[in-house]
Write an enzyme that holds these catalytic residues in place. Sequence first.
Site, mmCIF file in Angstrom:
data_model
loop_
_atom_site.group_PDB
_atom_site.id
_atom_site.type_symbol
_atom_site.label_atom_id
_atom_site.label_comp_id
_atom_site.label_asym_id
_atom_site.label_seq_id
_atom_site.Cartn_x
_atom_site.Cartn_y
_atom_site.Cartn_z
ATOM 1 N N CYS A 101 12.539 29.684 -32.868
ATOM 2 C CA CYS A 101 13.866 29.755 -33.489
ATOM 3 C C CYS A 101 14.095 31.135 -34.129
ATOM 4 C CB CYS A 101 14.047 28.612 -34.472
ATOM 5 S SG CYS A 101 15.770 28.353 -34.924
ATOM 6 N N HIS A 161 13.278 23.843 -30.792
ATOM 7 C CA HIS A 161 12.221 23.394 -31.702
ATOM 8 C C HIS A 161 11.240 22.470 -30.992
ATOM 9 C CE1 HIS A 161 13.686 24.891 -35.640
ATOM 10 N NE2 HIS A 161 14.819 24.978 -34.953
ATOM 11 N N GLU A 194 8.564 21.409 -32.043
ATOM 12 C CA GLU A 194 7.951 20.465 -33.000
ATOM 13 C C GLU A 194 8.853 19.254 -33.229
ATOM 14 O OE1 GLU A 194 9.592 23.085 -33.794
ATOM 15 O OE2 GLU A 194 10.753 22.775 -35.618
#
Lengths: 369, 1084
Positions: free
Chosen positions: A255, A339, A341
């Site tokens: 990001c 993202h 994650e």
Amino acid sequence: MSFVDRPRGRLVLADGSQFDGYLVGARTLPVRGELVFNTSMTGYQEVITDPSYAGQILVMTYPQIGNYGVVAGDSEREKIAARALVMRELSPFFSPAPGRDSLENLMSDRGLPGLTGIDTRAVTRCIRSRGAVMAAIGGQTHGYDELLALARSQSFSRGESLVESVSGSPGSTAVAAGGRAAVVDLGMKKSILTRILDLGVSARVFDAAFSAKEVMGGRFDFLVLSNGPGDPADIPRVVAEVRGLIGRIPILGICLGHQVVALALGGRTYKLKFGHRGANQPVIDRGTGRVFITSQNHGYAVAEDIIDAGVSLTYTNANDGTVEGFADDARMIACVQFHPEASPGPRDTSFVFRQFHGLTEGWRDVEAF
Amino acid sequence: MSRRFDTKSVLVIGSGPIVIGQGCEFDYSGTQAVRALIEEGVRVVLVNSNPATIMTDPGLAHATYIEPLTFETCEAILEREHVDGILPTLGGQTALNLAVELAERGTLERLGVRLIGVDLEAIRRAEDRSEFKRLVEEAGYDTPRSGMANSVAEALELLKWLPLPLIVRPSFTLGGSGSGFARTRVELVAAVEQGVRRSPTGQVLLEESIEGWKEFELEVMRDRKGNHAVICSIENFDPMGVHTGDSITVAPVQTLRDREYQLMREAAFDIVDRVGMWGGANVQFALDPATGRMVVIEMNPRVSRSSALASKATGYPIAKIAAKLALGYTLSDLPNDVVGWISAAFEPALDYVVVKIPRWNFEKFHGAADVLGSQMKSVGEVMAVGRTFNEALQKAMRSLESDVCDLAATGCDLGTCISPQEVLARKLSRPNSERLTAIMAACRAGMTTAEIHALTKIDPWFLDNIRAIADYEERLRGLPDPCPPHLLRESKRLGFSDRQLGSIWGKTEEEIAELRARCGIHPTVKMVDTCAGEFEAGTPYYYLTYDDECEVSVGKASLGPVRKVVILGSGPNRVGQGIEFDYCCVHAAMALREMGVKSIMVNCNPETVSTDFDVSDRLYFEPVCYEHVMAIIGKERPDGIICQFGGQTPLNLVHRLQGTGVRVLGTSVDSIDRAEDRKRCSELLAGLGIEHPECAFASSREEAIAAAERLRYPVLLRPPYVLGGRAMELVRDHGELTAALEAALRSSGRGPLMLDKFVDNALEVDVDAVSDGERVVIAGVMEHIEEAGIHSGDSSCVTPPLSLGEEIVAEIEETTARIARALGVLGMVNVQFAVKDERIYCLEINPRASRTVPFVSKATGVAWVKLATRAMLGDRLPVDAVRSGARPFFAVKAPVLPFDKLPEVDSILGPEMRSTGEVMGIGRTFDEAFMKAQLAAGHRIAPRSQVFFSVANRYKREVIFPAKGLHQMGFRLVTTKGMGDVLRSHGIPSRVVPKISSGDREVLNLIGNGSIRLVINMAASRKALEDDKEIRLASNKAKIPCITSVAGLNALVLGLMSIQRGPISVQSLQEYIAALPALGAELP
Ligand SMILES: Nc1ncnc2c1ncn2[C@@H]1O[C@H](COP(=O)(O)OP(=O)(O)O)[C@@H](O)[C@H]1O
Ligand SMILES: Nc1ncnc2c1ncn2[C@@H]1O[C@H](COP(=O)(O)OP(=O)(O)O)[C@@H](O)[C@H]1O
Ligand SMILES: [Mg+2]
Ligand SMILES: [Mg+2]
């Protein structure tokens, strides 16, 4: 149990439009910030605790928020960085379970003011057609003119202070066998660190004031640059430090981290009309042609001419074709705009961590050779 | 599987008649799929036996076979049409099972045809419950603990490690058929015995019961590269234990944390990958709220009922994309239709809440237990869109058009309705069709959420939201008059209707509407755009809510010609009002499009083609009731509104709509009233000199008895304004009348009861016609097989008429035309006649498109609704054709009845309609057409099997001939003594068994164990009918056809003879139509 008996509140946009609702959460009013919307249908707790929303007023497009309450473990950071939360309806109830509390309690405790009863779709359409916009929220004592002036008092928040405000305190995790990671917290979601530790490595976390020298001195196996708020161009110092690390240590940028690497390589970033924020952004893996649904939260993007810096594009957005990732094996760089994650959102791309880790294994030996 | 862009032609298999568990959602999916394939340049061959579908329109596929969905017919079609592939994933379980049979019996290999979208192994992996469990466990996910048993002994053995309660499920059945819960050993033994018999493999699965867990479903798309997306997540309001089809469901999931949801999403992808398919699939999960344990329940490797819901809930055209993925496209190759420039590899984001509520019809099935379980019982469903769960729930509730129209307040006060406490507690703890209202009643009665949760296991979040509605209702009751505007607005945001508010404050619906208008509280229009407003979308797909911004600007009525028309749909499917009316509405929209007139569709049934947003120029997914229709009219300002095509639902609104100044297109409201009001209708017919059964009205018991005596028995008892003969009863004497009166007087309420002189032993005829006010064209005359007295919807019929004389047909047609002219019919009209002793009696005039319109359209090759729509907008009919032309083939329509799903209900037919669907058979002879219809309806009578006759004396003579026919074809007859004697004297041998009334149950055993494959049961009186009830119940249970009329028997024997003469031949509808005379060709 209805909010009609609550004090009224109002959202005023810099273009003069206003939306009426009822006040919930913390009463630290008035507030101002850049107005952004997120389209995730689950995961409001992870969203509001994501430090990347620093300085922003967050509008949830899903109309009922708070249905399952909040749980201690689901916050991405303790401190809430967003300025305010705007909802069609804050659910007055939540599905109970041990350890759950209401979203409103969390908002009040962590200082997040909110508005409920707002036509969030109308607000979203406003943002969509006019682009990102500044706004202010106030209660009954704040007149329209006051809020309008507030919304107009400042253009978009400046990044340096934003990143500083959310960049965590440095620290280290327990030693692990798999290697050592340096992680730069530019406003990091906790889940990024969790995913890194899942690789079986130990990590040392640096804050935004880190230096290349420190990182090189630590003989880390790789470096991760986290997500964070704002415009990467506002943090030239961070960009410069990263420039000093390129090619010397494997770097995973996520990001804002990805944008920082792009700038460090001499690339450009630009502000998107209204950003990508949600859990349903499709990205195409340019190598295999496969499509992954990803979680995203960014207002700026890397310009496509990053390829002139000698990297190859790894991912592009299936909707608008924007750059979603680039890599350069020679310089050991892998960066993604989305993202991996998740938290909240799809975990389709959780392999990014493993893949990167795989690539970094043994690079020192090669280098030594 | 490899790329299959080389697929040049495809056979699409439809799902056949509408039955419980398989509704018209597959017309939606099949129609989309056919269009999608054609878009790709594929030649499409279609087979489906259901004439009421849009997918079987002759203009859609290249070759359309309206033939029984059996192995034999599909094989015959494959022999004629040299297709490359079969797409089996869009026609429900029926199509999937057929595809498996074609593959397993070697037909596909022999003809070089392959399955596309899914292959045989993948189907097995998903459908074989034990194989599926293994697959799920290999993937590392949990399933309920279980074991397989082939006998009761084996089942009892399993109890050692698999404790009760258990759910027993036969392998390889559909729609949860034959499954049930066993809470005790006795229940277990019974369930296993039944299950072993039902399963084609004689095997049952015993599974740990996880009743009360939360249930979820994910709709997944997967392409050949293994890309996937969840199109929609669905949470069941009713926890595990109630079939998803019978559960209230909500989209997207409401009470899952992101973490839990993502786990489910990943599991779904993993499972779909392991099964391996290209297209749409769904995966069902259960979650134990106490422990967080998640288990996988099942996966369907095909488009399902929930896919239709998901498609409407999100705007994502699942069936269309699934068809393209089956051809080998990838998700990223395809655009998202809603937001043209974004890709189909996309997970829709919703900014509204969708609630689905099933529609049951227990009131029509006396004896059916209103208890919900793992087998589906609902016949239809509604969907509503709102900005909150409360709003969507209340909108859905009123979309149902059930007796309890709104969740709160209206009509009966539920607080008093469902009491005392024990009844309430039972209604809460045993899932049933009224549980939602029971929850509301419980909230009013002061029960806590925890208490209600303990009884229902429904997530407290849902319960609290219902409580919020009850509390707000209470608050509204105590407010000063008039209500403060902000509180009134809030009530609308919680989903209260004007009618509910009116009943709270003792005002009319109109008064509340005025009050709202004065306060400036108007509904706002929002768009369903798949992306929560993130991108600009062009979808003309809307719903109403109360918010700030309205996304459509108020329209302007054109002063000149009609430019913009609202079409009112038919709401949820139910017995008596089904997919036929959706067909009509879709055709009306198509006609308007051809005429360059903008169409605006209003409907709330997610299973339909009419709610596909590209069918009309604008779609409002809204309840078809006054308040919502008026709101839409207020926004759109249409030039007219069409109420003729959605069955009785829109027709019931015309009076009120008329009063508001909107132009009702077609037949005038006064004429509608003259046809529908039986008094005025009788005057009309008398004025025209048309014979009709004498009728009388009665408001009390005494009046009814007097009237019946005056009319002379038998008489027909009917409540006012009904569709599908609801609560109609045939009474033959005083005793029967008094028995029937009680219920009838209770159900009337809305007006006096009516009594008709019953025309005994008459033939019934249905006529559909179109008129422009002057010219009349007869669309079709249908002769019923069963005699008058059996509801037209439950009777088989044939067109052109078979046994009516030429003069009678002419008289019927002339009479219909006279009625149409007298009423000034603009559009469609349906007239029903009884014919007795060469005289015709008019039974009923329906001033609207009838149930038979799609059937007639297919039998004649004319799109009658389009013609009618043109007439309604002022075009003249091209011809005046009162006489229908000769046709070189016969078309038979046969009803499909739900008794196999409701085995405790008596299957005797009467004036109250009970079929859920219908099939069509076409043949060069009546016999062939009839037999095809029987096969299509699922009646397979094994050659040379045993047939049981239980026939009253008055019918004995009439059944001799057909009995002889059966005997000659090799069937073995089983009779009781009297019938046996009669048959013997005609040289027909039979095996004589004792009467059941003697206490001997041999016959029931023979039926139960499958030795008898056909039952003929004709009783003389109501009393005698009762005696035979056990026989009919036994045949329901054993799924054996039970013939109750001489005419039905004769037709069946003729049909059986026709298949004995040779194999069934198949021909496409297009070929049949090409052979029709010019009249059909002249018309559009
Ligand atoms: N182990 C179980 N315990 C309790 N209820 C169950 C169990 N398995 C299934 N059910 C219920 O039965 C319904 C039908 O089962 P399912 O496997 O989905 O079959 P179908 O093929 O009919 O959809 C489910 O929707 C669920 O409510
Ligand atoms: N007077 C009558 N004599 C004989 N049968 C009748 C008579 N009236 C109605 N029926 C039978 O009852 C059925 C239902 O009645 P109908 O008036 O058509 O009600 P619906 O509105 O439900 O279609 C008809 O199809 C017919 O078989
Ligand atoms: Mg199921
Ligand atoms: Mg009728």
